[in-house]
Design a protein around this motif. Structure first.
Motif, PDB file in Angstrom:
ATOM      1  N   ASP A   1      -1.046   7.062  -0.976  1.00  0.00           N
ATOM      2  CA  ASP A   1      -2.537   7.333  -2.499  1.00  0.00           C
ATOM      3  C   ASP A   1      -3.959   7.860  -2.292  1.00  0.00           C
ATOM      4  O   ASP A   1      -5.161   7.673  -2.301  1.00  0.00           O
ATOM      5  N   ASN A   2      -3.143   9.179  -3.233  1.00  0.00           N
ATOM      6  CA  ASN A   2      -4.029  10.059  -3.014  1.00  0.00           C
ATOM      7  C   ASN A   2      -5.256   9.789  -4.286  1.00  0.00           C
ATOM      8  O   ASN A   2      -6.485  10.565  -4.542  1.00  0.00           O
ATOM      9  N   GLN A   3      -4.305   9.405  -5.170  1.00  0.00           N
ATOM     10  CA  GLN A   3      -6.143   8.936  -6.088  1.00  0.00           C
ATOM     11  C   GLN A   3      -6.974   7.449  -6.458  1.00  0.00           C
ATOM     12  O   GLN A   3      -7.779   7.580  -6.902  1.00  0.00           O
ATOM     13  N   GLY A   4      -6.407   6.455  -5.078  1.00  0.00           N
ATOM     14  CA  GLY A   4      -7.237   5.530  -4.879  1.00  0.00           C
ATOM     15  C   GLY A   4      -7.097   4.446  -5.552  1.00  0.00           C
ATOM     16  O   GLY A   4      -7.823   4.103  -5.782  1.00  0.00           O
ATOM     17  N   LEU A   5      -5.915   5.410  -5.904  1.00  0.00           N
ATOM     18  CA  LEU A   5      -5.556   3.968  -7.405  1.00  0.00           C
ATOM     19  C   LEU A   5      -5.116   2.545  -7.627  1.00  0.00           C
ATOM     20  O   LEU A   5      -4.954   1.984  -8.122  1.00  0.00           O
ATOM     21  N   SER A   6      -3.993   2.414  -5.914  1.00  0.00           N
ATOM     22  CA  SER A   6      -3.282   1.225  -6.279  1.00  0.00           C
ATOM     23  C   SER A   6      -4.617   0.409  -5.126  1.00  0.00           C
ATOM     24  O   SER A   6      -4.099  -0.489  -5.827  1.00  0.00           O
ATOM     25  N   SER A   7      -5.993   0.890  -4.800  1.00  0.00           N
ATOM     26  CA  SER A   7      -6.024  -0.135  -4.426  1.00  0.00           C
ATOM     27  C   SER A   7      -7.465  -0.652  -5.323  1.00  0.00           C
ATOM     28  O   SER A   7      -7.871  -1.769  -5.819  1.00  0.00           O
ATOM     29  N   LEU A   8      -7.074   0.029  -6.597  1.00  0.00           N
ATOM     30  CA  LEU A   8      -8.156  -0.353  -7.851  1.00  0.00           C
ATOM     31  C   LEU A   8      -7.279  -1.673  -8.694  1.00  0.00           C
ATOM     32  O   LEU A   8      -7.814  -2.117  -8.883  1.00  0.00           O
ATOM     33  N   MET A   9      -6.258  -0.895  -8.422  1.00  0.00           N
ATOM     34  CA  MET A   9      -4.754  -1.792  -9.418  1.00  0.00           C
ATOM     35  C   MET A   9      -5.149  -3.482  -8.369  1.00  0.00           C
ATOM     36  O   MET A   9      -5.113  -4.547  -8.873  1.00  0.00           O
ATOM     37  N   LEU A  10      -5.252  -3.538  -7.246  1.00  0.00           N
ATOM     38  CA  LEU A  10      -5.006  -4.063  -6.420  1.00  0.00           C
ATOM     39  C   LEU A  10      -6.493  -5.254  -6.651  1.00  0.00           C
ATOM     40  O   LEU A  10      -6.147  -6.470  -7.089  1.00  0.00           O
ATOM     41  N   ALA A  11      -7.652  -4.724  -6.251  1.00  0.00           N
ATOM     42  CA  ALA A  11      -8.058  -5.186  -6.611  1.00  0.00           C
ATOM     43  C   ALA A  11      -8.510  -6.047  -8.368  1.00  0.00           C
ATOM     44  O   ALA A  11      -9.442  -7.369  -8.158  1.00  0.00           O
ATOM     45  N   ASP A  12      -8.255  -5.546  -9.068  1.00  0.00           N
ATOM     46  CA  ASP A  12      -8.155  -5.945 -10.859  1.00  0.00           C
ATOM     47  C   ASP A  12      -7.470  -7.050 -11.045  1.00  0.00           C
ATOM     48  O   ASP A  12      -7.474  -7.799 -11.410  1.00  0.00           O
ATOM     49  N   LYS A  13      -6.538  -7.059  -9.880  1.00  0.00           N
ATOM     50  CA  LYS A  13      -5.248  -8.025  -9.837  1.00  0.00           C
ATOM     51  C   LYS A  13      -5.846  -8.884  -9.233  1.00  0.00           C
ATOM     52  O   LYS A  13      -5.935 -10.615 -10.146  1.00  0.00           O
ATOM     53  N   LYS A  14      -6.639  -9.109  -8.310  1.00  0.00           N
ATOM     54  CA  LYS A  14      -6.905 -10.492  -7.791  1.00  0.00           C
ATOM     55  C   LYS A  14      -8.732 -10.646  -8.790  1.00  0.00           C
ATOM     56  O   LYS A  14      -8.878 -12.040  -9.164  1.00  0.00           O
ATOM     57  N   ARG A  15      -8.771  -9.747  -9.134  1.00  0.00           N
ATOM     58  CA  ARG A  15     -10.526 -10.147 -10.084  1.00  0.00           C
ATOM     59  C   ARG A  15      -9.518 -11.279 -11.389  1.00  0.00           C
ATOM     60  O   ARG A  15     -10.383 -12.036 -11.575  1.00  0.00           O
ATOM     61  N   ARG A  16      -8.648 -10.682 -11.663  1.00  0.00           N
ATOM     62  CA  ARG A  16      -7.640 -11.748 -12.778  1.00  0.00           C
ATOM     63  C   ARG A  16      -7.086 -12.968 -12.882  1.00  0.00           C
ATOM     64  O   ARG A  16      -7.247 -13.743 -13.530  1.00  0.00           O
ATOM     65  N   SER A  17      -6.906 -13.164 -11.261  1.00  0.00           N
ATOM     66  CA  SER A  17      -6.399 -13.594 -10.566  1.00  0.00           C
ATOM     67  C   SER A  17      -7.576 -14.941 -10.324  1.00  0.00           C
ATOM     68  O   SER A  17      -7.146 -16.685  -9.957  1.00  0.00           O
ATOM     69  N   ARG A  18      -9.041 -15.283 -10.517  1.00  0.00           N
ATOM     70  CA  ARG A  18     -10.149 -16.010 -10.191  1.00  0.00           C
ATOM     71  C   ARG A  18     -10.049 -17.107 -10.818  1.00  0.00           C
ATOM     72  O   ARG A  18      -9.515 -16.816 -12.463  1.00  0.00           O
ATOM     73  N   VAL A  19     -10.839 -18.132 -10.453  1.00  0.00           N
ATOM     74  CA  VAL A  19     -10.473 -19.066 -11.584  1.00  0.00           C
ATOM     75  C   VAL A  19     -11.802 -18.504 -12.475  1.00  0.00           C
ATOM     76  O   VAL A  19     -11.325 -19.299 -13.714  1.00  0.00           O
ATOM     77  N   LYS A  20     -12.557 -17.918 -12.471  1.00  0.00           N
ATOM     78  CA  LYS A  20     -13.984 -17.851 -12.978  1.00  0.00           C
ATOM     79  C   LYS A  20     -12.911 -16.196 -13.881  1.00  0.00           C
ATOM     80  O   LYS A  20     -13.574 -14.873 -12.419  1.00  0.00           O
ATOM     81  N   PRO A  21     -12.022 -15.287 -14.239  1.00  0.00           N
ATOM     82  CA  PRO A  21     -11.448 -13.750 -14.166  1.00  0.00           C
ATOM     83  C   PRO A  21     -12.491 -13.506 -14.422  1.00  0.00           C
ATOM     84  O   PRO A  21     -13.415 -13.285 -15.169  1.00  0.00           O
ATOM     85  N   ASP A  22     -12.836 -11.951 -13.312  1.00  0.00           N
ATOM     86  CA  ASP A  22     -13.973 -10.508 -13.784  1.00  0.00           C
ATOM     87  C   ASP A  22     -12.890  -9.990 -13.829  1.00  0.00           C
ATOM     88  O   ASP A  22     -13.440  -8.627 -12.811  1.00  0.00           O
ATOM     89  N   PRO A  23     -12.132  -9.213 -14.456  1.00  0.00           N
ATOM     90  CA  PRO A  23     -10.781  -7.697 -14.141  1.00  0.00           C
ATOM     91  C   PRO A  23     -12.589  -6.879 -14.699  1.00  0.00           C
ATOM     92  O   PRO A  23     -13.327  -6.672 -15.453  1.00  0.00           O
ATOM     93  N   PHE A  24     -12.124  -5.413 -14.607  1.00  0.00           N
ATOM     94  CA  PHE A  24     -12.212  -4.862 -14.978  1.00  0.00           C
ATOM     95  C   PHE A  24     -12.062  -4.464 -16.384  1.00  0.00           C
ATOM     96  O   PHE A  24     -11.223  -4.206 -16.873  1.00  0.00           O
ATOM     97  N   ASP A  25     -13.368  -3.606 -17.563  1.00  0.00           N
ATOM     98  CA  ASP A  25     -13.187  -3.628 -18.652  1.00  0.00           C
ATOM     99  C   ASP A  25     -12.993  -2.266 -18.954  1.00  0.00           C
ATOM    100  O   ASP A  25     -12.645  -1.688 -19.714  1.00  0.00           O
ATOM    101  N   LEU A  26     -13.305  -1.525 -17.541  1.00  0.00           N
ATOM    102  CA  LEU A  26     -12.572  -0.032 -17.944  1.00  0.00           C
ATOM    103  C   LEU A  26     -13.065   0.655 -16.564  1.00  0.00           C
ATOM    104  O   LEU A  26     -13.448   0.544 -15.428  1.00  0.00           O
ATOM    105  N   ILE A  27     -10.990   1.496 -16.445  1.00  0.00           N
ATOM    106  CA  ILE A  27     -10.755   1.662 -15.544  1.00  0.00           C
ATOM    107  C   ILE A  27     -10.908   3.476 -15.628  1.00  0.00           C
ATOM    108  O   ILE A  27     -10.309   3.663 -16.277  1.00  0.00           O
ATOM    109  N   ILE A  28     -11.511   4.737 -14.266  1.00  0.00           N
ATOM    110  CA  ILE A  28     -11.702   5.417 -15.147  1.00  0.00           C
ATOM    111  C   ILE A  28     -11.429   6.347 -13.466  1.00  0.00           C
ATOM    112  O   ILE A  28     -11.617   6.148 -12.612  1.00  0.00           O
ATOM    113  N   ILE A  29     -10.718   7.270 -13.603  1.00  0.00           N
ATOM    114  CA  ILE A  29      -9.724   7.819 -12.638  1.00  0.00           C
ATOM    115  C   ILE A  29     -10.021   9.089 -12.265  1.00  0.00           C
ATOM    116  O   ILE A  29     -10.122   9.689 -13.118  1.00  0.00           O
ATOM    117  N   THR A  30     -11.164   9.297 -11.622  1.00  0.00           N
ATOM    118  CA  THR A  30     -11.246  11.040 -11.705  1.00  0.00           C
ATOM    119  C   THR A  30     -10.051  11.504 -10.632  1.00  0.00           C
ATOM    120  O   THR A  30     -10.272  11.317  -9.048  1.00  0.00           O
TER     121      THR A  30
END
Length: 628
Positions: A281-310
């Motif tokens: 994963d040369n963009q590091g994007l898979s890890s970011l997507m996985l982190a966002d999914k975990k944050r969405r599944s929490r009792v108190k969701p805190d997903p990313f409001d903005l994802i910037i891929i440089t």
């Protein structure tokens, strides 16, 4: 009702960043991106203060790790900027690495110590120049002003998956460091905290063809002082793996007797090779997507409001050209068998050479004595000296242990054995197929063999550095863009976006509503597409910059680092401006509390982009002034 339906977009509040690989070019572009985000302030708070997660691979890890380190140490942004700019601007890293490689005092002997090779030499250089012997413990310090989770991606050669050096700076028992098949025991976090940042950076950035793999645990061990050490035994105990029987063990596990070699191989490993995170994963994007999914599944969701891929990679690729067979005369016109036969004859004859040369010495010495009063004496003395020298040399070759070994290997050389066993073709071909290869290869002219070898090397390099990376990039982006859960939260920040090469594609995109997925007004097009005459050439130079681990003297003279950083600044501004405008044009609903702030941001982005059009270096120059 799922958590997904309860999530309301809060623009620019909770930011996740992904930094791609690409050597110093990636690190420089990331530095430009971060410097613009830090410059973008609302009520005294910069956008960088809202970054809660950073994921990176390869060269992008240089910038992300140094930045995250500075945040956790409460260092001002300008200190981080000045430090990374200075370290990128030159050949200090490579010079330090090569000096270390040749210094006997830098290396300890033994299988559980760092191997003496190029990747570990760079790891030591990173440790000294970038991090001053700092370890992963820096991300657990409680002095930092805000929470930021880090994820530095590598690739493990056990299951062929991403291996994540990831932590939120707590002893959270639910965080996974590694992956689902190879992971750190969360009860042994003290060992994880002792791992050097330089070694993690090396594992994230050791790209194939350029470096060898870095091996856990031996290459992560060190002895800086009696009080500051990390042994291979500690590391081996802390890392667990799941074998193919779905049983879990630490690397330190020793299987009981009674197992066959194959069973032991399937059930037990005591080391793991790691290489560049960009392989998977040369963009590091898979890890970011996985982190966002975990944050969405929490009792108190805190997903990313903005994802910037440089991202400094692209879909562009030069067409492959196969090397031509060069029509050469001389030794290259003969086939391999011709020379193998000659070498074997020489090998068989070598044992006779000491005797022949010895006889020649005696004859010439005698003739020299006989004609000692003649003008021929000097000639015979010279010939006798040459014969004596050849006698000694041939005796060494023929009768020394090394010489005998060499002659034996020369006489008994077997091309099939060399290909099948020494080069390991038995992993890919049967003995029958290898016989056919040998029959073909030994009667093939050397200039044809040269072309075959060049073609295989160049195609293998193209496959690893271009085809594989671009295909993985396409697949990950396909997942990212086709999943609606990330709609209105994505900002791709590609280095080529404002380049000369991409002008036509960019214009076509803004005139194709299906591709753009929103309808820009004429004013939007003027703002985003026109007046880029000063910007385009700089972005083109940045796009074409090579992927290296240092900038050489010529590149420094041509200010390549400055141009890549500047490209990161104005490209980030353009992409964020497009993002804000798209939210307006699509009438995206979000918490109205953030409406006024979004309008302020839009105004600043418009102002800055106009300034970039007038002087692309305006922000770079401001930062240079504040660094002096």
């Amino acid at each position: 009702m799922t958590n997904d339906t309860l999530i309301t977009l809060k623009p620019f509040q909770n930011v996740g960043m992904a930094f791609s690989g690409g050597g110093f070019r990636a690190a420089s572009y990331a530095l430009g991106t971060l410097s613009y985000l830090d410059n973008l302030k609302i009520d005294g708070q910069s956008i960088t203060d809202r970054i809660s997660f950073i994921s990176s691979a390869s060269g992008g890890t240089i910038a992300s790790m140094l930045y995250a380190r500075s945040i956790h140490q409460n260092l001002p942004f300008i200190d981080f900027y000045r430090k990374l700019y200075q370290d990128l601007n030159g050949e200090a890293i490579v010079e330090h690495a090569l000096t270390t490689l040749n210094d006997d005092n830098q290396w300890l002997e033994g299988p559980d110590n760092k191997q003496r090779n190029l990747i570990n030499s760079f790891a030591k250089a990173y440790d000294q120049i970038f991090f001053k012997q700092q370890t992963m413990s820096v991300f657990f310090e409680k002095t930092y002003k805000k929470k930021m989770e880090v994820c530095f991606n590598s690739t493990e050669f056990y299951r062929g998956l991403s291996f994540r050096f990831q932590t939120d700076g707590t002893d959270n028992q639910h965080q996974v460091i590694g992956n689902n098949y190879l992971w750190f025991n969360n009860k042994q976090m003290e060992t994880f905290k002792k791992i050097k940042l330089g070694d993690v950076l090396a594992s994230s950035s050791c790209f194939p063809m350029g470096f060898e793999a870095i091996v856990y645990p031996s290459d992560f061990s060190y002895v800086d002082s009696p009080e500051k050490t990390l042994t291979a035994a500690e590391l081996r105990t802390a890392l667990y793996y799941e074998n193919y029987n779905e049983k879990s063990f630490p690397l330190s596990f020793e299987p009981e007797g009674g197992l066959t070699a194959e069973e032991e191989k399937d059930s037990h490993i005591d080391s793991v090779a790691l290489m560049d995170g960009g392989i998977t994963d040369n963009q590091g994007l898979s890890s970011l997507m996985l982190a966002d999914k975990k944050r969405r599944s929490r009792v108190k969701p805190d997903p990313f409001d903005l994802i910037i891929i440089t991202d400094v990679a692209s879909y562009f690729m030069d067409s492959y050209e196969s090397p031509l067979v060069e029509q050469k005369e001389g030794w290259q016109k003969n086939d391999l068998n011709y020379y193998l036969t000659k070498f074997k004859r020489v090998g068989k004859a070598i044992n006779r050479y000491p005797f022949v040369f010895g006889i020649a010495f005696v004859i010439f010495a005698a003739l020299g004595w006989i004609f000692k009063h003649s003008g021929l004496s000097l000639l015979f003395i010279i010939l006798a000296s040459i014969s004596a020298t050849l006698t000694i040399l041939s005796s060494v070759v023929a009768y020394s242990a090394i010489g005998k070994k060499l002659i034996s290997n020369l006489i008994t050389f077997n091309l099939k054995e060399f290909l099948y066993v020494k080069l390991g073709l038995q992993k890919f071909f049967s003995a029958i197929i290898t016989d056919k290869l040998v029959d073909y290869l030994q009667f093939t002219r050397l200039n044809v063999l040269e072309q075959m070898i060049k073609a295989r090397l160049t195609s293998a390099i193209t496959m690893v550095s271009d085809v594989n990376l671009k295909q993985v990039r396409r697949l990950i982006y396909k997942i990212f863009y086709e999943d609606s859960q990330w709609d209105n939260r994505r900002v791709p920040n590609f280095i080529y976006e404002l380049s000369t090469y991409n002008i036509a594609a960019r214009n076509n995109r803004f005139n194709n509503q299906m591709r753009l997925k929103w309808l820009p007004t004429p004013t939007d097009k003027v703002l985003l597409l026109e007046g880029l005459e000063k910007i385009n050439p700089i972005a083109e130079i940045a796009r074409l910059a090579p992927t290296t681990l240092w900038f050489d003297a010529i590149q420094i003279k041509e200010e390549l680092l400055k141009k890549i950083i500047t490209t990161g600044q104005f490209t980030t501004c353009a992409n964020l401006l497009e993002y804000v405008i798209s939210l307006e044009r699509k009438n995206v609903s979000f918490d109205p509390v953030y409406q006024a702030e979004l309008q302020k941001l839009k105004g600043m982005l418009e102002r800055d982009f106009i300034l970039f059009k007038e002087n692309p270096y305006f922000l770079f120059d401001q930062l240079a002034d504040s660094s002096t």
